[in-house]
Design an enzyme around this catalytic site. Structure first.
Site, PDB file in Angstrom:
ATOM      1  N   GLU A  39      -5.552  -8.216  -1.181  1.00 37.48           N
ATOM      2  CA  GLU A  39      -6.233  -8.061   0.113  1.00 37.48           C
ATOM      3  C   GLU A  39      -7.691  -7.736  -0.157  1.00 37.48           C
ATOM      4  OE1 GLU A  39      -4.756  -5.391   3.130  1.00 37.48           O
ATOM      5  OE2 GLU A  39      -2.684  -5.836   2.560  1.00 37.48           O
ATOM      6  N   GLU A  48       0.837  -1.206   0.000  1.00 39.00           N
ATOM      7  CA  GLU A  48       0.000   0.000   0.000  1.00 39.00           C
ATOM      8  C   GLU A  48       0.876   1.261   0.000  1.00 39.00           C
ATOM      9  OE1 GLU A  48      -2.836  -0.456   3.232  1.00 39.00           O
ATOM     10  OE2 GLU A  48      -4.211  -1.491   1.902  1.00 39.00           O
TER      11      GLU A  48
HETATM   12  C1  BG6 Z   1      -4.539  -2.801   4.702  1.00 39.04           C
HETATM   13  C2  BG6 Z   1      -3.232  -3.343   5.169  1.00 39.04           C
HETATM   14  O1  BG6 Z   1      -4.516  -1.440   4.925  1.00 39.04           O
HETATM   15  O2  BG6 Z   1      -5.712  -3.196   5.312  1.00 39.04           O
HETATM   16  C3  BG6 Z   1      -3.319  -4.487   6.184  1.00 39.04           C
HETATM   17  O3  BG6 Z   1      -2.348  -3.663   4.140  1.00 39.04           O
HETATM   18  C4  BG6 Z   1      -4.496  -4.246   7.075  1.00 39.04           C
HETATM   19  O4  BG6 Z   1      -2.112  -4.544   6.866  1.00 39.04           O
HETATM   20  C5  BG6 Z   1      -5.769  -4.251   6.239  1.00 39.04           C
HETATM   21  O5  BG6 Z   1      -4.577  -5.125   8.145  1.00 39.04           O
HETATM   22  C6  BG6 Z   1      -7.054  -4.117   7.023  1.00 39.04           C
HETATM   23  O6  BG6 Z   1      -6.999  -3.016   7.861  1.00 39.04           O
HETATM   24  P1  BG6 Z   1      -7.284  -3.150   9.413  1.00 39.04           P
HETATM   25  O7  BG6 Z   1      -6.932  -1.849   9.976  1.00 39.04           O
HETATM   26  O8  BG6 Z   1      -8.723  -3.469   9.551  1.00 39.04           O
HETATM   27  O9  BG6 Z   1      -6.401  -4.237   9.883  1.00 39.04           O
END
Ligand code: BG6
Length: 474
Positions: free
Chosen positions: A372, A179
């Site tokens: 993701e 990211e």
């Molecule tokens: C992304 C990241 O921003 O979202 C992850 O690459 C992160 O590391 C994921 O865990 C979800 O965000 P969060 O804050 O709910 O864990």
């Protein structure tokens, strides 16, 4: 019709949120180790609160995380039983170079990942490895002020070269920086930046961005030299911007905000600074210090594929009015009245994934990879620890349907899909354990209590069938 036979179904985690073992095996501290749970976390992430020493009053979720450091064999077995084709993980830079730029890499750290990679290989799982997932060695923040300093490029490149060489036969899919656009929103998380009064923040952020872009391009070059079969991707915190209304001002704002995020990927995928960025620098008096060979390095070493995270779309307006806002991944957005929200206020928008895929593919004409996607929810296990997470299944199913349409109807080239937090890990934004994404429940709470036992949820069994049917049985 259908998805390609070699479609990479998988799941993702990151070292700082899964591994723990913070000071074990000769590891040094990294930026995210110093982010406590609680009120100060936000200011630290923004780089407005200097917190480079560990304090006993704080609880640091990354210290133990879900202790994958000691559980990786058991975890990989569970992933293999699910039929995973690919596992996205990150290496912890300071497990390999405890100070970020040590003369000699830490053999214990290198061996740790070698064992994981061999275990994956044994189980027929392809690794997709991120070099830096919210990972800036603390020693380099103290020495250089993080990515604001050009010398970070050399340290990163040496680290990259070391792992590309060591894992030459074991890893073929690499992501350079997770990211990468987070640098603009949470400069400490993305770049180890801490600001002092009087700092020209925009100037520092874009200088740091330039260093990361050059470092990423150099890593791409070296990866290709070390193994021609290596495929290197950039990684964007994705989600397109919607105009709040059909007013032309709102639409234009949406375009501008997309540009603001895609800036990094424009450079990494096309090989040069987009003109809108140069105009912005001119307008805002941002003068980058650039070395003569940088232009060529960027031009000659573009990425092989474009990866991104997708949790939600964002809504913006060209007018400064009093809108209801909502949180989302990394930054706030106007609340979209047409979309439901998660318990944490992230708006659920499967069709937005299809739009994003179209937008990115049209823009770059390179294969895409969704690395993701998932639902953060407060799971409530029964007495045996079992979670019946139909809401998660529903979320993932709709997103899979959306990307299948993008592939089958819109013709987008998609390499694979790794859901976030294939097993529960600590949340990046809040540090909470209770914000769970996994298909595997991990018994641990927000205070760090629990047996760390791993228990497959209902979604685990569901996803196994999805993979086995190559996305036909949803
Ligand atoms: C992304 C990241 O921003 O979202 C992850 O690459 C992160 O590391 C994921 O865990 C979800 O965000 P969060 O804050 O709910 O864990």
């Amino acid at each position: 019709m259908g998805l390609p036979k070699d479609f990479l179904w998988g799941g993702a985690t990151a070292a700082n949120q899964a591994e723990g073992g913070m000071l074990e095996g000769g590891r040094g501290l990294t930026n995210t180790d110093l982010m406590p749970i609680g009120d100060d976390r936000k200011a630290i992430a923004l780089g407005t609160l200097d917190n480079l020493e560990r304090r006993s009053a704080y609880f640091y979720p990354s210290e133990e995380a879900i202790d994958m450091y000691h559980h990786y064999q058991e975890d990989i077995k569970l992933l293999a039983k699910m039929g995973l084709k690919v596992y996205r993980m990150s290496l912890s830079w300071t497990r390999i170079f405890p100070n970020g730029d040590d003369e000699i890499p830490n053999e214990e750290g290198l061996l740790f990942y070698e064992k994981i990679l061999l275990e994956l290989k044994k189980n027929g799982i392809e690794p997709l490895v991120t070099l830096a997932h919210f990972d800036v060695p603390v020693a380099l923040i103290k020495k250089y002020g993080g990515w604001r300093d050009r010398r970070m490029v050399d340290a990163y490149v040496r680290y990259a070269k070391t792992v590309f060489t060591r894992y030459r036969e074991l890893v073929h899919y690499w992501l350079t920086i997770n990211e990468i656009n987070i640098l603009l929103h949470q400069p400490f998380v993305g770049g180890g930046l801490i600001f002092k009064e009087g700092d020209n923040i925009e100037q520092i952020k874009y200088q740091a961005a330039h260093h990361q872009l050059v470092a990423s391009a150099l890593a791409t070059k070296i990866a290709h030299e070390i193994n021609r079969n290596n495929l290197i991707g950039c990684m964007l915190a994705g989600g397109s911007h919607y105009p709040y209304t059909s007013r032309p001002e709102d639409y234009l704002e949406a375009i501008h905000r997309d540009n603001g995020e895609y800036f990094f990927i424009d450079v990494q995928a096309r090989g040069y600074y987009p003109r809108y960025a140069l105009k912005k620098f001119e307008r805002e008096n941002i003068v980058l210090s650039v070395e003569t060979e940088d232009e060529r390095i960027l031009r000659e070493n573009t990425v092989d594929f474009v990866s991104f995270s997708y949790y939600c779309s964002r809504t913006v307006s060209g007018f400064d009015e009093d809108y209801a806002t909502t949180t989302g991944n990394l930054f706030k957005s106007i609340k979209n009245a047409y979309l439901p929200s998660t318990e944490w206020g992230w708006q659920i928008d499967p069709l937005g994934l299809r739009s994003s895929l179209n937008m990115l593919y049209n823009r770059y004409q390179k294969p895409l990879f969704i690395v993701e996607n998932g639902l953060g929810a407060n799971d409530l296990p029964d007495e045996s620890g079992y979670v019946e997470d139909d809401y998660r299944i529903d979320y993932i199913r709709k997103h899979i349907e959306a990307f299948k349409d993008a592939v089958e109807i819109d013709g987008v080239e998609l390499l694979g899909y790794t859901t976030w937090g294939i097993l529960d890990v600590t949340a990046a934004s809040t540090g909470q354990m209770s914000k769970r994404y996994g298909f595997i429940y991990v018994d641990r709470d927000d205070e760090g209590k629990g047996s760390l036992k791993r228990i497959p949820k209902k979604s685990y069994h569901w996803y196994k069938k999805v993979i086995a049917s190559n996305g036909e049985v949803l």
